[in-house]
Write a protein that holds these residues in place. Structure first.
Motif, mmCIF file in Angstrom:
data_model
loop_
_atom_site.group_PDB
_atom_site.id
_atom_site.type_symbol
_atom_site.label_atom_id
_atom_site.label_comp_id
_atom_site.label_asym_id
_atom_site.label_seq_id
_atom_site.Cartn_x
_atom_site.Cartn_y
_atom_site.Cartn_z
ATOM 1 N N ARG A 167 0.830 -1.220 0.000
ATOM 2 C CA ARG A 167 0.000 0.000 0.000
ATOM 3 C C ARG A 167 0.863 1.268 0.000
ATOM 4 O O ARG A 167 0.538 2.239 -0.682
ATOM 5 C CB ARG A 167 -0.961 -0.020 1.186
ATOM 6 C CG ARG A 167 -2.102 -1.021 1.011
ATOM 7 C CD ARG A 167 -3.165 -0.895 2.090
ATOM 8 N NE ARG A 167 -2.700 -1.280 3.403
ATOM 9 C CZ ARG A 167 -2.721 -2.519 3.900
ATOM 10 N NH1 ARG A 167 -3.210 -3.499 3.157
ATOM 11 N NH2 ARG A 167 -2.291 -2.774 5.099
ATOM 12 N N SER A 168 1.956 1.240 0.748
ATOM 13 C CA SER A 168 2.849 2.404 0.795
ATOM 14 C C SER A 168 3.480 2.673 -0.572
ATOM 15 O O SER A 168 3.523 3.823 -1.029
ATOM 16 C CB SER A 168 3.956 2.191 1.834
ATOM 17 O OG SER A 168 3.423 2.118 3.124
ATOM 18 N N GLU A 204 2.336 1.641 -3.500
ATOM 19 C CA GLU A 204 1.278 2.057 -4.429
ATOM 20 C C GLU A 204 1.004 3.549 -4.286
ATOM 21 O O GLU A 204 0.879 4.273 -5.287
ATOM 22 C CB GLU A 204 0.000 1.259 -4.184
ATOM 23 C CG GLU A 204 0.059 -0.154 -4.687
ATOM 24 C CD GLU A 204 -1.183 -0.973 -4.378
ATOM 25 O OE1 GLU A 204 -1.404 -1.980 -5.074
ATOM 26 O OE2 GLU A 204 -1.931 -0.626 -3.428
ATOM 27 N N LYS A 205 0.920 4.033 -3.058
ATOM 28 C CA LYS A 205 0.665 5.450 -2.809
ATOM 29 C C LYS A 205 1.800 6.301 -3.366
ATOM 30 O O LYS A 205 1.559 7.304 -4.044
ATOM 31 C CB LYS A 205 0.502 5.688 -1.301
ATOM 32 C CG LYS A 205 0.155 7.116 -0.928
ATOM 33 C CD LYS A 205 -0.048 7.233 0.587
ATOM 34 C CE LYS A 205 -0.487 8.589 1.032
ATOM 35 N NZ LYS A 205 0.415 9.662 0.734
ATOM 36 N N ASN A 206 3.036 5.906 -3.096
ATOM 37 C CA ASN A 206 4.184 6.658 -3.605
ATOM 38 C C ASN A 206 4.158 6.748 -5.132
ATOM 39 O O ASN A 206 4.329 7.826 -5.708
ATOM 40 C CB ASN A 206 5.501 5.993 -3.191
ATOM 41 C CG ASN A 206 5.800 6.115 -1.728
ATOM 42 O OD1 ASN A 206 5.085 6.774 -0.974
ATOM 43 N ND2 ASN A 206 6.857 5.457 -1.287
ATOM 44 N N LYS A 254 1.662 6.336 -7.232
ATOM 45 C CA LYS A 254 0.530 7.147 -7.708
ATOM 46 C C LYS A 254 0.831 8.642 -7.589
ATOM 47 O O LYS A 254 0.379 9.432 -8.415
ATOM 48 C CB LYS A 254 -0.745 6.803 -6.932
ATOM 49 C CG LYS A 254 -1.337 5.464 -7.324
ATOM 50 C CD LYS A 254 -2.536 5.129 -6.461
ATOM 51 C CE LYS A 254 -3.081 3.750 -6.818
ATOM 52 N NZ LYS A 254 -4.185 3.350 -5.935
ATOM 53 N N GLU A 255 1.576 9.023 -6.569
ATOM 54 C CA GLU A 255 1.916 10.436 -6.398
ATOM 55 C C GLU A 255 3.047 10.874 -7.329
ATOM 56 O O GLU A 255 3.115 12.043 -7.719
ATOM 57 C CB GLU A 255 2.309 10.718 -4.942
ATOM 58 C CG GLU A 255 1.125 10.630 -3.998
ATOM 59 C CD GLU A 255 1.511 10.809 -2.535
ATOM 60 O OE1 GLU A 255 2.715 10.929 -2.215
ATOM 61 O OE2 GLU A 255 0.586 10.817 -1.693
#
Length: 158
Positions: free
Chosen positions: A48-49, A51-53, A55-56
């Motif tokens: 999840r971490s 994926e978030k990175n 996406k940003e």
């Protein structure tokens, strides 16, 4: 806000997206083999971490020079990218270790290993460059490959 990225930050963006996308794919491919519940939770947190990175970071690619698409047929680029990341990490780790070593015999071994890591990195890079997986001299294609790999990593089921 700047309308476009500087060259040096574009290259850092590339490094981060490439590394994190390969790590994300590796974690997702490995998750089903992790049986320890606490470790599995750590894997899920890591997924999840990352994926978030990613996406940003991906939206910043549009602020670099325009890229051209290239379709990939198999996972060879992923596996080669994993090797390249490991070799690059090995070079950096041995170089740092040498600066912290006071024992001459150990420093000699570290230096030998550093040179072997550099050879390893060179062989992997040359393979990737030859097959179009790492077009180091074509920033447009490099960023396109990053965006495609990031998309693959983000949409991959686990």
């Amino acid at each position: 806000m700047a309308r476009h990225l500087a060259w040096h930050e574009t290259l850092e963006l590339h490094e981060l997206i490439a590394l994190q996308s390969n790590c994300l794919i590796h974690l997702k491919k490995s998750l089903k083999k992790v049986t320890n519940p606490e470790l599995r939770d750590l894997y899920l947190f890591s997924i999840r971490s990352l994926e978030k990175n990613i996406k940003e970071l991906v939206p910043f690619i549009s602020r670099a020079p325009r890229a051209y698409a290239q379709e990939r047929q198999d996972d060879s680029a992923f596996f080669a990218g994993n090797l390249l990341g490991a070799a690059k990490t090995s070079v950096r780790t041995y170089a740092a270790a040498i600066t912290e070593t006071a024992t001459p015999e150990l420093k000699s071994v570290f230096t030998k290993h550093l040179n072997n890591s550099i050879k390893w990195h060179t062989k992997v890079f040359e393979y990737m460059n030859k097959h179009g997986y790492y077009p180091a001299f074509d920033l447009h294609q490099l960023l396109t490959n990053d965006a495609e790999n990031a998309e693959k990593a983000l949409t991959m089921k686990y």
